[in-house]
Design a protein around this motif. Structure first.
Motif, PDB file in Angstrom:
ATOM      1  N   ILE A  67      48.490 -20.948 113.952  1.00  0.00           N
ATOM      2  CA  ILE A  67      49.299 -19.797 113.507  1.00  0.00           C
ATOM      3  C   ILE A  67      49.047 -19.533 112.026  1.00  0.00           C
ATOM      4  N   HIS A  68      49.056 -20.603 111.220  1.00  0.00           N
ATOM      5  CA  HIS A  68      48.783 -20.439 109.781  1.00  0.00           C
ATOM      6  C   HIS A  68      47.404 -19.809 109.568  1.00  0.00           C
ATOM      7  N   ASN A  69      46.440 -20.227 110.387  1.00  0.00           N
ATOM      8  CA  ASN A  69      45.088 -19.680 110.270  1.00  0.00           C
ATOM      9  C   ASN A  69      45.055 -18.194 110.637  1.00  0.00           C
ATOM     10  N   ALA A  70      45.813 -17.826 111.677  1.00  0.00           N
ATOM     11  CA  ALA A  70      45.878 -16.414 112.080  1.00  0.00           C
ATOM     12  C   ALA A  70      46.492 -15.559 110.980  1.00  0.00           C
ATOM     13  N   VAL A  71      47.517 -16.094 110.321  1.00  0.00           N
ATOM     14  CA  VAL A  71      48.161 -15.363 109.215  1.00  0.00           C
ATOM     15  C   VAL A  71      47.196 -15.254 108.041  1.00  0.00           C
ATOM     16  N   LYS A  72      46.541 -16.371 107.725  1.00  0.00           N
ATOM     17  CA  LYS A  72      45.622 -16.386 106.577  1.00  0.00           C
ATOM     18  C   LYS A  72      44.478 -15.387 106.764  1.00  0.00           C
ATOM     19  N   ASN A  73      43.980 -15.285 108.002  1.00  0.00           N
ATOM     20  CA  ASN A  73      42.867 -14.376 108.270  1.00  0.00           C
ATOM     21  C   ASN A  73      43.316 -12.976 108.692  1.00  0.00           C
ATOM     22  N   ASN A  74      44.637 -12.786 108.719  1.00  0.00           N
ATOM     23  CA  ASN A  74      45.227 -11.465 109.002  1.00  0.00           C
ATOM     24  C   ASN A  74      44.665 -10.840 110.281  1.00  0.00           C
ATOM     25  N   PHE A  75      44.695 -11.634 111.369  1.00  0.00           N
ATOM     26  CA  PHE A  75      44.237 -11.111 112.661  1.00  0.00           C
ATOM     27  C   PHE A  75      45.141  -9.984 113.170  1.00  0.00           C
ATOM     28  N   PHE A  76      46.329  -9.850 112.597  1.00  0.00           N
ATOM     29  CA  PHE A  76      47.302  -8.872 113.093  1.00  0.00           C
ATOM     30  C   PHE A  76      46.907  -7.447 112.727  1.00  0.00           C
ATOM     31  N   ASP A  77      46.012  -7.305 111.747  1.00  0.00           N
ATOM     32  CA  ASP A  77      45.512  -5.963 111.405  1.00  0.00           C
ATOM     33  C   ASP A  77      44.756  -5.341 112.570  1.00  0.00           C
ATOM     34  N   ARG A  78      44.135  -6.187 113.396  1.00  0.00           N
ATOM     35  CA  ARG A  78      43.350  -5.690 114.528  1.00  0.00           C
ATOM     36  C   ARG A  78      44.228  -5.440 115.760  1.00  0.00           C
ATOM     37  N   LEU A  79      45.481  -5.826 115.659  1.00  0.00           N
ATOM     38  CA  LEU A  79      46.398  -5.725 116.789  1.00  0.00           C
ATOM     39  C   LEU A  79      46.943  -4.302 116.889  1.00  0.00           C
ATOM     40  N   SER A  80      46.961  -3.774 118.099  1.00  0.00           N
ATOM     41  CA  SER A  80      47.477  -2.409 118.261  1.00  0.00           C
ATOM     42  C   SER A  80      48.979  -2.391 117.984  1.00  0.00           C
ATOM     43  N   GLY A  81      49.433  -1.302 117.351  1.00  0.00           N
ATOM     44  CA  GLY A  81      50.835  -1.155 117.000  1.00  0.00           C
ATOM     45  C   GLY A  81      51.785  -1.273 118.187  1.00  0.00           C
ATOM     46  N   PRO A  82      51.494  -0.582 119.313  1.00  0.00           N
ATOM     47  CA  PRO A  82      52.409  -0.679 120.457  1.00  0.00           C
ATOM     48  C   PRO A  82      52.603  -2.108 120.969  1.00  0.00           C
ATOM     49  N   ARG A  83      51.554  -2.922 120.961  1.00  0.00           N
ATOM     50  CA  ARG A  83      51.695  -4.303 121.431  1.00  0.00           C
ATOM     51  C   ARG A  83      52.553  -5.121 120.463  1.00  0.00           C
ATOM     52  N   LEU A  84      52.365  -4.886 119.167  1.00  0.00           N
ATOM     53  CA  LEU A  84      53.180  -5.573 118.163  1.00  0.00           C
ATOM     54  C   LEU A  84      54.650  -5.162 118.302  1.00  0.00           C
ATOM     55  N   PHE A  85      54.886  -3.864 118.502  1.00  0.00           N
ATOM     56  CA  PHE A  85      56.249  -3.338 118.660  1.00  0.00           C
ATOM     57  C   PHE A  85      56.910  -3.949 119.898  1.00  0.00           C
ATOM     58  N   HIS A  86      56.133  -4.064 120.980  1.00  0.00           N
ATOM     59  CA  HIS A  86      56.664  -4.630 122.220  1.00  0.00           C
ATOM     60  C   HIS A  86      57.123  -6.073 121.992  1.00  0.00           C
ATOM     61  N   GLU A  87      56.310  -6.879 121.294  1.00  0.00           N
ATOM     62  CA  GLU A  87      56.687  -8.279 121.050  1.00  0.00           C
ATOM     63  C   GLU A  87      57.900  -8.368 120.133  1.00  0.00           C
ATOM     64  N   LEU A  88      57.982  -7.482 119.139  1.00  0.00           N
ATOM     65  CA  LEU A  88      59.140  -7.477 118.238  1.00  0.00           C
ATOM     66  C   LEU A  88      60.415  -7.142 119.013  1.00  0.00           C
ATOM     67  N   LYS A  89      60.326  -6.143 119.912  1.00  0.00           N
ATOM     68  CA  LYS A  89      61.491  -5.776 120.721  1.00  0.00           C
ATOM     69  C   LYS A  89      61.956  -6.957 121.576  1.00  0.00           C
ATOM     70  N   LEU A  90      60.993  -7.691 122.166  1.00  0.00           N
ATOM     71  CA  LEU A  90      61.364  -8.838 122.999  1.00  0.00           C
ATOM     72  C   LEU A  90      62.098  -9.901 122.180  1.00  0.00           C
ATOM     73  N   ILE A  91      61.664 -10.109 120.953  1.00  0.00           N
ATOM     74  CA  ILE A  91      62.363 -11.067 120.082  1.00  0.00           C
ATOM     75  C   ILE A  91      63.776 -10.584 119.790  1.00  0.00           C
ATOM     76  N   LEU A  92      63.926  -9.287 119.481  1.00  0.00           N
ATOM     77  CA  LEU A  92      65.237  -8.740 119.121  1.00  0.00           C
ATOM     78  C   LEU A  92      66.165  -8.631 120.331  1.00  0.00           C
ATOM     79  N   GLU A  93      65.607  -8.695 121.547  1.00  0.00           N
ATOM     80  CA  GLU A  93      66.436  -8.662 122.754  1.00  0.00           C
ATOM     81  C   GLU A  93      66.931 -10.047 123.154  1.00  0.00           C
TER      82      GLU A  93
END
Length: 891
Positions: free
Chosen positions: A648-674
């Motif tokens: 996880i630290h490596n993923a953050v350091k290399n900023n793999f989340f920039d390549r992640l589509s917004g809708p998929r990120l939003f979906h995971e955030l919603k699941l956490i908030l639910e």
């Protein structure tokens, strides 16, 4: 007529252990008494002779045991089991252990067995002794044993680990012993009990065992049997078996002795291929994989020996064969394909070599090194047939590990095809072989041995009868179609976590759509199919659903991209999942129904409450798994494994989340908030620097924490007061999280998340409106007018009003919003338009004006009932042109 006596009240707490209790059982009982000081210590039956001798000779008067016949199992409220989980080894307490009215707590070090009972508390660890399991807990809780207790616990440790010489001994056993020595354990007492001289009877029995020593081979494994007969009972037979094993330097030993009316069996193994607990389990015994015992009553020695040999033949685990370790289906390449195409396939499937095949025939192999060198030299468009290795060595499906290793090494191949009847049915790589030969537990979940266990008992205990029948029927339909059906995923995981989850996912080795149509027809349900993905949903008339998918594998064309799916086997289907705890599968076909498949150590991770990815590139391929890891960690109170945390630290350091589509990120955030309580997950996101991928300006400081805690309190208040009023909880927490963001930043976030245009406008416009309304509400002062409050708040949805209530620090504003929810929101005039028309007022715009006037009067408490509303209308608008009785209102 005999009157049935009512069952006595359940008030007792009882600590007990297995029949024929040994020193580890006794020590564990004494340690458990520290955790349950009110519990009674009760042996379930007889004890080993050495233990009986200890009670006679020792001065350990602090031990206060209750006789089993003095305890009525019907009075037991809580049963604490140590050093066993097997119902068949609990004597009179077996019925209580299985009773749903009894709270069972378990502390054990033995492997799972078919007649295990299940507890609300289960601490089972593969240590050399149960005493170690309990010593760990005492240390964690700061409960120090007395010197006498420490001595007894040390004795249990020494006995069950063979004074730390058995192969089942672990570092934790040695750490526990060191701790007990620091707590005053007396090694002189331990030595007196452990190093006793053999009696004349024991020496005679040992000599007879040596004289009747025989060896035979079972599936390539050498097994030694030793038998003896004694007219009287000779104590400590297990000690004799251990001495015999050392004297003859044996790898596997089963010692049998006919004594009085029983045949006693002791099994010892030093190799993983022979699990003596499994073998002796068929004869009513138990233990763990390297040491076990059994006692068979009323059967002659020769018959017991024959039965034992049959059990050995059935349960021996020989060296693994090619068919068990090969990967399939085979990924191959055509001879005409180019080196560039070969490179693409090698990267897509993360392999180092590919079979070259045409029309089902194996022509050769092409490896990564050859492909990369060829491309470097400008040969990328040349066909692989020009550079493939051929001829190549192959093995059959029954090849042993030694044969596989020899073939790979001698022929210097990177990949070994497994061939049956001229067809390539699988492949074995050098990496696969290395993973089997050395321990790669953290780095390769793929190489773990398959663990199976029948869990029909657990399924019957936890699942509704209807669900059990559906699963059995699914297995029958799959069998008729020549398919294999499995229940998988969170449904199986939560079965072990004892959490209700009836979201059933089935995986079919075969065609899921064909299966779903047949199954739905049999169930009088309908199947909705998705041909592109080879999936289906079986929908019942009452809305109950079962998801069905074809066994598949997937690859990622780029980090963060959606996976491309292809057909596969159940193991490869499970390997594509996010974490080991989600990789369990239950076989549903008849004959194997209820067999749990654990390819990747999931049951171990569930017991140790650990979250582990399946391979090191998991977060590179799909960064959303990072958010899922945090959601599962907080929901189940697990811990993320060290390797997974580093990834996880490596993923953050290399900023793999920039390549992640917004809708998929939003979906995971919603699941956490639910989640039921999303606050710990949000804090964990901040700790791991994972709020920035959501938006660079998001932070988790004291102000954010306080805001989220106030939101939680507001939601609790609202839920207690207005359960019938639905709202989207995730949106309320989302507003609290993005509270510092301005309109432009919110619009930028929505542009990336790409929710529906309606939801995006709702979030941005209403959040801005809610912030502005809060300012206006503050300006209305300490006692704002009721109608002013209504008109200010009524345009805003419930989620945004709750957000305002949590955001404001002004008590008058909170009171005003509370007043709106509790009194103003649904306050309407009792008189309706039709009532006014019935009174004689003509239909038209004036009716609306009158209703508005009445609403305002109601809001400001000028009128309280229908009569006062009529008086107000007559006072303001005069008598109607024609008089009539008001129509009867429905509300």
């Amino acid at each position: 007529m005999t009157e049935t006596k009512p069952a006595p009240p359940r008030t007792l707490e009882v600590i007990t252990t297995h029949l024929n209790a040994d020193f580890d059982a006794l020590a564990a009982m004494v340690a458990a008494k520290k955790l349950y000081p009110q519990a009674l210590l009760v042996f379930s039956g007889s004890q080993e002779a050495s233990l009986r001798d200890f009670f006679i000779r020792s001065s350990f008067y602090f031990l206060d045991f209750t006789r089993a016949k003095q305890v009525d199992p019907r009075e037991i409220r809580r049963l604490i089991l140590v050093d066993t989980r097997q119902a068949s080894r609990l004597g009179k307490f077996a019925e209580a252990a299985r009773s749903p009215e009894v709270e069972v707590h378990i502390y054990d070090h033995h492997p799972d067995s078919e007649d295990d009972v299940y507890g609300v508390v289960e601490v089972v660890k593969p240590y050399g002794a149960t005493t170690t399991v309990l010593t760990e807990i005492l240390r964690e809780r700061g409960l120090e044993p007395t010197p006498q207790e420490a001595t007894l616990m040390a004795l249990g440790l020494h006995e069950d680990t063979g004074s730390f010489t058995f192969t089942s001994t672990t570092p934790e056993d040695l750490e526990a012993m060191a701790y007990l020595l620091r707590r005053g354990a007396d090694l002189n007492v331990v030595a007196q009990m452990v190093t006793r001289e053999l009696t004349v009877e024991q020496v005679a029995l040992l000599n007879e065992l040596i004289e009747h020593l025989t060896t035979f081979t079972a599936d390539g494994v050498e097994v030694t049997l030793a038998s003896a007969v004694s007219s009287q009972y000779v104590a400590d037979f297990a000690v004799l078996a251990h001495k015999l094993m050392d004297m003859e330097n044996l790898q596997v030993l089963f010692a049998l002795a006919q004594m009085e009316d029983r045949v006693f069996i002791v099994g010892r193994s030093r190799i993983p291929e022979v699990n003596v607990a499994e073998i002796l389990g068929e004869l009513g015994g138990g233990g763990h994989e390297y040491a076990a015992s059994a006692a068979v009553k009323g059967m002659p020695l020769a018959q017991v020996e024959e039965k034992l040999k049959n059990s050995i033949q059935r349960h021996i685990h020989p060296q693994r064969r090619a068919r068990e370790i090969m990967s399939f289906p085979v990924k191959s390449i055509l001879p005409e394909a180019t080196l560039k195409e070969a490179e693409l396939l090698l990267n897509r499937y993360s392999v180092n070599a590919l079979p070259v095949m045409a029309e089902g025939q194996l022509l050769g192999l092409i490896n990564r090194q050859t492909v990369e060198k060829g491309i470097y030299h400008g040969l990328g468009d040349h066909p692989v047939k020009d550079y493939m290795s051929h001829p190549i060595a192959t093995v059959g499906p029954d090849a042993t590990l030694a044969e596989i290793r020899e073939t790979l090494v001698i022929n210097k191949q990177r990949l070994l095809p497994v061939v049956q009847d001229g067809q390539v049915i699988g492949v074995i790589s050098r990496t696969d072989l290395l993973h089997l030969l050395i321990d790669q537990e953290e780095e390769s979940q793929w190489a773990q041995p398959l663990r199976t266990k029948n869990i029909v008992g657990l399924m019957r205990e936890r699942l509704p009868a209807r669900v059990l029948r559906l699963l059995e029927e699914a297995g029958r339909v799959a069998q008729e179609l020549g398919f294999h059906a499995y229940a998988v995923g969170g449904f199986v995981r939560d079965l072990f976590l004892r959490q209700e989850n009836l979201d059933i996912d089935l995986v079919i080795e075969g065609d899921a759509i064909v299966f779903a149509r047949h199954f739905a027809a049999r169930q009088k349900a309908r199947a909705r199919v998705f041909q592109k993905f080879k999936t289906a949903v079986v929908i019942y008339p009452d809305g109950f659903k079962i998801d069905v998918a074809t066994a598949r594998t997937e690859y990622y064309e780029a980090p963060g991209a959606l996976p491309v799916v292809e057909y596969s086997s159940i193991k490869m289907d499970l390997y594509r999942r996010d974490f080991s705890i989600n990789t369990l599968a239950i076989k549903l076909n008849p004959g194997e129904f209820g067999t749990l498949l654990d390819f990747f150590g999931a049951t171990r991770d569930l017991k140790e409450r650990r979250l582990t990815v399946l391979h090191n590139l998991s977060f590179v391929e799909d960064p959303t798994r990072v958010f899922r890891a945090i959601r599962f960690e907080q929901r189940f109170h697990f811990r993320i494994s060290k390797l997974t945390l580093n990834l996880i630290h490596n993923a953050v350091k290399n900023n793999f989340f920039d390549r992640l589509s917004g809708p998929r990120l939003f979906h995971e955030l919603k699941l956490i908030l639910e989640e039921e309580n999303p606050l710990p997950a949000i804090a964990r996101l901040a700790e791991l620097d994972l709020l920035k991928p959501i938006h660079p300006r998001l932070m988790y400081n004291e102000a954010t924490k306080a805001m989220l805690e106030r939101l939680q309190a507001v939601l609790s208040w609202y839920n207690l007061s207005y359960l019938e009023e639905p709202f989207e909880k995730w949106l309320v927490y989302f507003l609290g999280l993005v509270e510092p963001l301005h309109r432009e930043e919110l619009e930028e976030m929505m542009a990336r998340f790409r929710p529906s245009p309606k939801l995006a406008r709702r979030i941005v416009d209403h959040k801005v409106a809610a912030d502005e309304a809060l300012v206006k509400l503050f300006r209305l002062g300490e006692e704002p007018g009721r109608s002013a409050v209504y008109h200010l708040l009524s345009p805003l949805p419930t989620e945004f009003l709750l957000y305002m209530m949590a955001k404001t620090r002004h008590e008058a504003c909170r009171r005003a919003i509370s007043l709106y929810f509790t009194h103003l929101k649904h306050l309407k005039p009792e008189l309706k338009g039709r009532d006014l028309v019935a009174l004689g007022f003509p239909p038209g715009p004036r009716i609306k004006e009158m209703l508005t006037t009445l609403h305002e009067a109601r809001l400001n408490e000028v009128v309280q009932n229908k009569r006062e509303e009529l008086e107000l209308i007559r006072k303001i608008y005069g008598p109607p042109p024609q008089s009539a009785e008001p129509a009867r209102s429905s509300g």
